[in-house]
Scaffold this motif. Structure first.
Motif, PDB file in Angstrom:
ATOM      1  N   GLY A 121      -1.549   0.022  -8.827  1.00 52.73           N
ATOM      2  CA  GLY A 121      -1.495  -0.066  -7.376  1.00 52.73           C
ATOM      3  C   GLY A 121      -1.210  -1.445  -6.835  1.00 52.73           C
ATOM      4  O   GLY A 121      -1.066  -1.624  -5.624  1.00 52.73           O
ATOM      5  N   GLN A 169      -1.106  -2.136  -0.476  1.00 48.46           N
ATOM      6  CA  GLN A 169      -1.538  -1.925  -1.854  1.00 48.46           C
ATOM      7  C   GLN A 169      -2.954  -1.360  -1.924  1.00 48.46           C
ATOM      8  O   GLN A 169      -3.305  -0.650  -2.881  1.00 48.46           O
ATOM      9  N   VAL A 210      -2.641   2.361  -1.844  1.00 47.26           N
ATOM     10  CA  VAL A 210      -2.215   2.889  -3.144  1.00 47.26           C
ATOM     11  C   VAL A 210      -3.370   2.850  -4.134  1.00 47.26           C
ATOM     12  O   VAL A 210      -3.645   3.835  -4.845  1.00 47.26           O
ATOM     13  N   LYS A 211      -4.079   1.732  -4.188  1.00 44.78           N
ATOM     14  CA  LYS A 211      -5.217   1.617  -5.101  1.00 44.78           C
ATOM     15  C   LYS A 211      -6.292   2.651  -4.784  1.00 44.78           C
ATOM     16  O   LYS A 211      -6.915   3.233  -5.691  1.00 44.78           O
TER      17      LYS A 211
END
Length: 1317
Positions: free
Chosen positions: A840, A857, A860-861
């Motif tokens: 991510g 990000q 995403v993580k």
């Protein structure tokens, strides 16, 4: 004797090709500027030829005889140079009252988002006159104007209201003053003149009567909607055309009589025009256009119809183009900061050429964009120049000094200095090796001088491939399926290498490649272009058979005319008639130039787009009768599907305007056959041998061949150098050259295996991967920008929007809703695209909107942690916007797609993009409520919504989620669900493009290598930030005795944001501690953690002050401490919509104040939202930028965490129930100082019917701070004017706007820097 001259007057050299009666062709070059010998290069070249051909001495300065000249055709950089150097005619601008600063503000965005000193080219006009005149769009103002309004019909049949006729007496008085200032040229720009030119024509007549030398009217220069680009264009025309006319007068004076000589000039659209018709706005690409015509007529073969990529590599830049059987045009380009709206060939330019300078910075090999120029030039020019691409080619033996003219050194009589080039390359090689020795991740080897030189060429080649990928991959074409046509002085040196990078197997190089622009000018035809605005709709509602009763009806909706094109309606005749009228006018013009009808060919074009998108596609089709117009729709849908991967089945197709291109065939097609080779000499014999360095093979004995000695059919096997008088072609090992019957070069590219790449860092490959990663994000952005719809009523069996049935009232209600616009992605560019690692972490984020940087990000993580990497499947797509899931505020939807690769069960990368959706429900239209106290009031929220489940779009579940806010008291569900679905589809399509590009990269280099360089590129960014922190820490330590910084600033409600930064000088790390920051806000000014991360990422990138990769590495040396329960770490239910757009700006102010680097900018995005159940609109408004040490702040521009564009006034008034009354700079609002802060703006809007309005602003209580004695900028002010009263409505408000209300927004100025002198 009857001679023809094709001339390309470039910046350094003027190329000339002479066509003689016996089919002989002569070529020559002269310096474009040589004032000690002649005043005009083209005239001098013609003089030299006439002197040789006649055998009679013709002195310089004497008018040349024309009895032996048949024709002259010329491309010239006169207009381009005048624009670049700002040496055009002094002009005055006449503009509609209230808009005097319109072109200064432009679209309010800044070109380079990380620079404090915002550099935007200055406007072209010397003075501006506001003209008291105004017309309004009837359809949007009918409730406001009342009875007795003067209504006029426009040129396309629409109706406007003449609110104020042209005030002639005042105009005459102002023109008199303008004339007294010595201004001789005038540009006229009135709102909506593209459809109602009456006022512009009258103003033009008055200006001409005052004796102005040149008067340019915007509706004549380019009759297209969007007043800002049309304004830039008309100013460019008024600025440049007098200079062109001045040049043409001088050119004519150089001849005895040109009346019997056909003299034509090349225009930006690739067609020639008469000398008297040559105009500034059509001359910008005059020279490069010749090159495009050249490759179109010499490299494209009708036999195989294989598309061609043109590759023109010069000294300072490289131009690329594409040809597939017809010239590809665009209607808007930007040159020297000026947007030109005119038909122009689609030519993309990158700042990488033979003179591009070479650098090594932070582990990366960098090529350009700085150029050594002609003076001092490369190191080898013997003028103490700079290390360049040319030097690298010389070091590698790819340029032979003995075949170059001896024109270098102080006396211009020495050869190229290879020894100096080698020494300079040796020095940079030493620097690279020292750096690599200290890098534990680097490959365990020392680079040789030649390896470094070749590495720089590889980086340069990758830079030059980026615009080629934009022209091909981002439009649905595979570059490997093209032929590469190289020309320009340096093109042949890089032809093989560039072809290999792109996977192209065939290269064509014409024998006149170094003069191909001049040759293309000779081959070009005389062209007449005409167009007229339409603003018609082609309606496709195939899923609504109940609408058939409307199939042949014609009715106006939202200032447009709509056609239902399932059948052929009588209205087709209207468009066909327009085409025929334009054609008749063009035919008459060409016939006066001596063309007969059988020499004339007409092409028909429509600018077409899906409704509510702002990217029109130029569609061409041959028509003979009205019924043929239906094929335009088929061609449009086919083109759209190829470029974007889908079509919108039930979407209106808008015809913005119709255009014709009438061509008088006149090109000189001279391709003389050369002698054939005997069978026993098929393999050419080298003239000599030399050593040339190639990858894998190192130095190789290489044959040298002269092109002028080659015979048709001869073959040259690489490695080889093929040299002519003006260029060198490098033939790499395993590649083969064949000489064509006409003496041209056909290169077959061999399949050299690239050396095995290791996973250790190599600075050459590091630069290439940095380019490729960023290119992926950029191409995703182009897809998203061009495909997002924003308003779309998608009527499908699963979408129940209450517009079924044949009730005419419902139909009209539907259409009215259908035409409302929230064009956030395309017009405002409020989106970002990025590539992420398997964990991510951010790898590459195209610099679209700063507030999205770094924060994505965390979304995403979160998905990886929340779902579990093993549960994410191929074909899944996830949607998130909630702060708990890394969202910044709810309207910003993040769409995440995993990337899978064969043999791997879990994702190898992630692709994501974040875009602002215009409405997602909640308290108010636009979903940005100032009065929200709970996040549920801000609209639909998604923590981890599976938008696509293993390839199946979850439409029903999505619709339910978008309707969910309607269950919250006082709230509504998403008001235009079809818009959301369409834009989510566009976001999915952008991710799909990203997956294709990532997969291609993995297939090219292997997954292990791509993953390794993913990490290396993050390490590079980390290193840059660490070095910056060390530098700053040492400075602070020397100044204060400790490496600690602190600062604070206040929100308008008094909430403090406090920051302490502790820097570890040895490690280059820092702790950003927000202890002391005020508590969570009852308002929506709470900023999620992702916003703070984005602000820190942006500020760090600005503080580094150099171009570094933007990725997760930027935050690696940073530890961030945010106390829970503060405005920067609010509870899960806290409203956050203003935190993203307001608090983010204050965070930047606090960080930059802490680092003591720049005065405060306006500190606000000035968010305005209005709408109802049928329309909605959102904009952010510019202000003043803060000053810094050595520069003033820019006025009227977006700063720091946003860079969205403002909607063009004509688009705004055509689509929404609003009149823009004033749009100008707020003079004096910037803080005074040694360096002054930029001014804010004044924006006044009058509403034409009842709407809901919401306003989210800041800096209405606390002024933007000055630094080092500089004064504060002025705070902003929001006024509501109603019934003669003006009321301060404060920084945040939401209420019902009434018909006739005027909202006046005065934005803050920037702070000053340094004590005023």
């Amino acid at each position: 004797m009857s001679l023809g001259f094709a001339i390309d007057r470039g910046g350094t050299f003027t190329d000339v090709i002479v066509f003689k009666p016996n089919s002989e062709v002569e070529v020559l070059k002269v310096l474009s500027v040589d004032p000690s010998n002649y005043s005009d290069a083209p005239t001098e070249a013609i003089r030299q030829v006439l002197e040789r051909e006649s055998g009679k001495k013709i002195p310089r300065g004497v008018p040349l005889p024309t009895d032996s000249i048949s024709w002259i055709r010329m491309g010239t950089t006169v207009a381009t140079n005048a624009l670049l150097e700002r040496k055009g005619e002094r002009i005055g601008l006449l503009i509609t009252k209230g808009f005097k600063d319109l072109l200064f503000i432009g679209n309010q965005s800044r070109p380079k988002i990380f620079e404090f000193n915002i550099q935007i080219p200055e406007v072209l006009y010397d003075d501006v006159i506001e003209v008291d005149e105004r017309v309004l769009i009837l359809d949007q103002t009918k409730e406001l104007i009342g009875e007795g309004a003067e209504i006029e019909t426009t040129i396309n049949g629409l109706q406007i209201v003449v609110e104020k006729w042209l005030e002639e007496a005042e105009l005459k008085e102002n023109l008199k003053k303008l004339k007294e200032k010595g201004i001789r040229s005038v540009a006229v720009l009135f709102l909506h003149s593209f459809i109602y030119p009456t006022h512009e024509k009258r103003a033009g007549d008055i200006a001409k009567a005052f004796g102005f030398d040149y008067v340019s009217l915007s509706h004549q220069v380019m009759p297209m909607i969007k007043v800002v680009p049309r304004g830039f264009t008309v100013c460019a025309d008024a600025y440049l055309t007098p200079k062109i006319m001045e040049y043409l007068d001088g050119f004519q004076a150089g001849f005895t009589d040109l009346s019997n000589v056909r003299v034509n000039f090349m225009q930006s659209d690739g067609g020639l025009c008469e000398m008297k018709s040559f105009r500034g706005s059509r001359a910008i690409l005059s020279g490069p256009a010749g090159g495009v015509v050249g490759i179109a007529t010499t490299a494209y073969k009708e036999t195989d119809k294989k598309p061609v990529i043109g590759f023109d590599m010069g000294g300072t830049s490289t131009d690329v183009c594409r040809y597939s059987g017809h010239l590809e045009h665009v209607m808007e380009t930007t040159t020297a900061g000026i947007t030109i709206q005119a038909p122009q060939l689609d030519i993309r330019t990158v700042a990488a050429g033979g003179g591009s300078r070479l650098f090594f910075r932070d582990g990366l090999l960098i090529v350009g964009p700085e150029s050594a120029s002609a003076h001092p030039g490369p190191v080898c020019y013997r003028k103490n120049g700079y290390l360049t691409v040319t030097d690298a080619n010389l070091v590698l033996g790819r340029i032979l000094p003995e075949y170059f003219p001896k024109i270098f050194g102080p006396n211009a009589d020495e050869p190229l200095d290879k020894e100096a080039s080698y020494k300079a390359m040796e020095e940079i090689t030493k620097t690279i090796n020292e750096f690599m020795e200290n890098d534990s991740n680097s490959i365990n080897q020392k680079f040789t001088v030649e390896e470094v030189a070749l590495g720089f060429l590889a980086v340069a080649n990758e830079e030059m491939c980026r615009p080629i990928r934009t022209l091909t991959q981002s439009r649905g074409f595979n570059p490997s399926e093209h032929v590469l046509a190289c020309f320009g002085g340096a093109g042949g040196q890089h032809a093989c290498a560039v072809a290999k990078v792109l996977g192209i197997s065939q290269v064509r190089i014409h024998k006149y490649a170094s003069l191909l622009s001049a040759y293309g000018i000779a081959l070009a035809d005389v062209v007449d272009e005409s167009q007229t605005p339409n603003y018609f709709f082609a309606l496709f509602l195939s899923c609504l058979p109940c609408f058939e009763e409307f199939e042949t009806q014609f009715f106006p909706i939202s200032s447009k005319k709509i056609f239902y094109l399932k059948k052929f309606p009588a209205n087709y005749a209207k468009i066909y008639s327009q085409f025929m009228d334009l054609r008749a006018t063009s035919l008459a013009g060409l016939k006066t130039q001596g063309f007969s009808e059988n020499q004339i060919e007409t092409k028909y074009f429509m600018h077409m787009r899906y409704e509510k998108t702002d990217t029109a596609i130029m569609i061409s089709y041959d028509i003979e009768k009205p019924e043929d117009l239906i094929y335009f729709n088929e061609e449009f849908r086919k083109t759209y599907r190829r470029e974007f991967g889908f079509v919108l089945e039930d979407r209106n197709i808008i015809i913005d305007d119709v255009r014709i291109r009438t061509r008088g065939k006149s090109g000189c097609h001279v391709e003389k056959l050369i002698d054939k080779t005997p069978v026993d000499q098929k393999l050419a014999r080298a003239k000599s041998q030399t050593l040339v360095y190639f990858e894998n093979a190192k130095f190789v004995e290489t044959g040298v061949y002269l092109l002028e000695e080659m015979l048709a059919g001869q073959i040259i096997n690489g490695p080889a150098l093929l040299i002519d008088k003006n260029s060198t072609i490098v033939i790499e090992p395993s590649s083969t050259v064949t000489i064509t019957p006409h003496g041209n070069v056909e290169l077959q590219i061999g399949n050299d295996l690239e050396k095995d790449l290791t996973t250790e860092v190599d600075p050459i490959r590091l630069a290439i991967f940095s380019n490729r990663f960023m290119s992926i994000a950029e191409q995703m952005g182009r897809i998203l920008q061009r495909t997002a719809i924003s308003t779309n009523i998608k009527l499908s069996p699963t979408t129940n929007l209450g517009v079924r049935g044949s009730n005419p009232t419902k139909v009209n209600s539907f259409l009215h809703s259908f035409l409302s616009t929230l064009h956030v992605f395309q017009e405002r560019l409020d989106f970002s695209c990025a590539l992420f690692a398997p964990d991510g972490g951010l790898i590459a984020n195209a610099p679209h909107i700063p507030v999205h940087l770094g924060g994505m990000q965390y979304t995403v993580k979160f998905q990886i942690d929340h779902r579990g990497i093993e549960n994410i499947k191929e074909g899944d797509v996830y949607l998130a916007n909630h702060p708990l899931a890394g969202g910044c505020h709810l309207p910003d939807f993040t769409v995440i797609t995993p990337v899978f690769f064969k043999g791997h069960e879990t994702p190898v990368f992630f692709i994501a993009n974040r875009g602002h959706h215009a409405d997602i429900g909640g308290l108010v239209p636009g979903s940005m409520p100032p009065n929200a106290h709970h996040i549920d009031q801000e609209g639909a929220s998604f923590i981890s919504f599976k938008l696509v489940d293993e390839g199946v779009f979850q439409e029903e579940k999505l619709i339910d989620a978008l309707k969910a806010p309607g269950k919250v008291p006082g709230c509504s569900g998403a008001r235009n669900i079809g818009d959301n679905i369409a834009d989510l589809n566009a976001q999915i399509a952008a991710n799909r493009k990203g997956i294709q590009l990532v997969t291609s990269l993995i297939e090219e280099y292997s997954l292990d290598v791509v993953h390794a360089y993913m990490q290396h590129i993050q390490n590079t960014a980390e290193l840059c930030v660490r070095e910056m922190l060390k530098r700053v820490g040492r400075q602070v330590l020397a100044k204060t005795g400790k490496s600690q910084l602190s600062g604070e600033d206040y929100m308008d409600d008094g909430t403090v944001i406090h920051l302490t930064v502790d820097i570890d000088i040895e490690e280059g790390t820092a702790v950003f501690d927000f202890e002391g920051t005020g508590p969570e806000s009852y308002s929506s000014c709470n900023a999620p953690r992702a916003v703070t991360m984005s602000a820190i990422t942006y500020c760090l990138r600005c503080l580094v002050e150099k171009d570094i990769p933007l990725n997760n590495g930027c935050l690696a040396p940073i530890k961030i401490l945010i106390p829970e329960g503060t405005i920067l770490s609010p509870s899960a239910t806290a409203p956050v919509v203003a935190g993203n757009v307001l608090t983010s700006q204050r965070l930047c102010d606090v960080i930059f104040k802490t680092f003591d680097i720049v005065a405060a900018s306006q500190g606000c995005m000035n968010n305005l939202v209005f709408g109802d159940d049928t329309c909605g609109y959102y904009e952010t408004i510019a202000g003043g930028a803060g000053a810094g040490n050595g520069f003033d702040g820019r006025s009227g521009v977006h700063t720091h965490m946003t860079n969205t564009r403002i909607t063009d006034p004509e688009i705004l008034e055509n689509r929404f129930p609003v009149v823009l009354r004033e749009w100008k700079l707020r003079e004096g609002s910037g803080g005074n100082g040694k360096w002054k802060g930029g001014d804010g703006v004044v924006r006044q809007l009058e509403f034409t019917r009842r709407l809901t309005m919401s306003l989210l602003t800041e800096r209405r209580a606390f002024e933007p701070y000055g630094l080092h004695g500089g004064q504060n900028g002025k705070r902003g002010l929001n006024l509501l004017k109603r019934n003669g009263r003006a009321v301060n409505i404060g920084s945040k408000a939401s209420f019902e706007i009434k018909k006739g209300d005027v909202l006046c927004i005065q934005t803050p100025g920037g702070g000053g820097y340094g004590r005023p002198e």
